[in-house]
Write a protein that holds these residues in place. Sequence first.
Motif, mmCIF file in Angstrom:
data_model
loop_
_atom_site.group_PDB
_atom_site.id
_atom_site.type_symbol
_atom_site.label_atom_id
_atom_site.label_comp_id
_atom_site.label_asym_id
_atom_site.label_seq_id
_atom_site.Cartn_x
_atom_site.Cartn_y
_atom_site.Cartn_z
ATOM 1 N N HIS A 42 -6.879 4.033 4.443
ATOM 2 C CA HIS A 42 -5.527 4.435 4.038
ATOM 3 C C HIS A 42 -4.578 4.478 5.233
ATOM 4 O O HIS A 42 -3.400 4.159 5.106
ATOM 5 N N LEU A 43 -5.108 4.876 6.368
ATOM 6 C CA LEU A 43 -4.260 4.979 7.556
ATOM 7 C C LEU A 43 -3.923 3.623 8.158
ATOM 8 O O LEU A 43 -2.900 3.484 8.831
ATOM 9 N N THR A 44 -4.781 2.637 7.948
ATOM 10 C CA THR A 44 -4.534 1.315 8.547
ATOM 11 C C THR A 44 -3.923 0.332 7.567
ATOM 12 O O THR A 44 -3.527 -0.762 7.973
ATOM 13 N N ALA A 45 -3.832 0.716 6.300
ATOM 14 C CA ALA A 45 -3.235 -0.182 5.294
ATOM 15 C C ALA A 45 -1.730 -0.254 5.518
ATOM 16 O O ALA A 45 -1.090 0.743 5.907
ATOM 17 N N PRO A 46 -1.146 -1.413 5.259
ATOM 18 C CA PRO A 46 0.319 -1.507 5.397
ATOM 19 C C PRO A 46 1.004 -0.623 4.367
ATOM 20 O O PRO A 46 0.534 -0.471 3.247
#
Length: 128
Positions: free
Chosen positions: A119-123
Amino acid sequence: MSDTHLVLHDPDGLIEAELPLDRAPHGTLVTAVLAWNDPDLAPRDYEQIALHLTGHAHAVAADVRRLAAALPKSDGRGALAEIVLREADGRLPTPLKGTAHCAQNRARLVQALYTSLGHLTAPVLSAT
């Protein structure tokens, strides 16, 4: 051979932040451990698997913590990451047991941390 050694001081975890996590083998291990129905392993084998998952959970938690800290306070992903990190902080120090249940609990924790990391690395999609 010299008996001197170099002590590395990296309180901010910057060196660790530069090393990418090798997700594939750990994801495979998590999947296998969570698929156990009634495994017949020796207690020391369960402990070794749980220990391995614990070490990896610490590494993933460090990445989640670093990425969440870089988010603006108004970004809800940071709040969700904090929930997972609090759970990890509560579960990681518990003593390991030589049981399938213990190893599966560590696998679930790694899975939750990877979900949070995803979730933190998703655009972020803008609502424009």
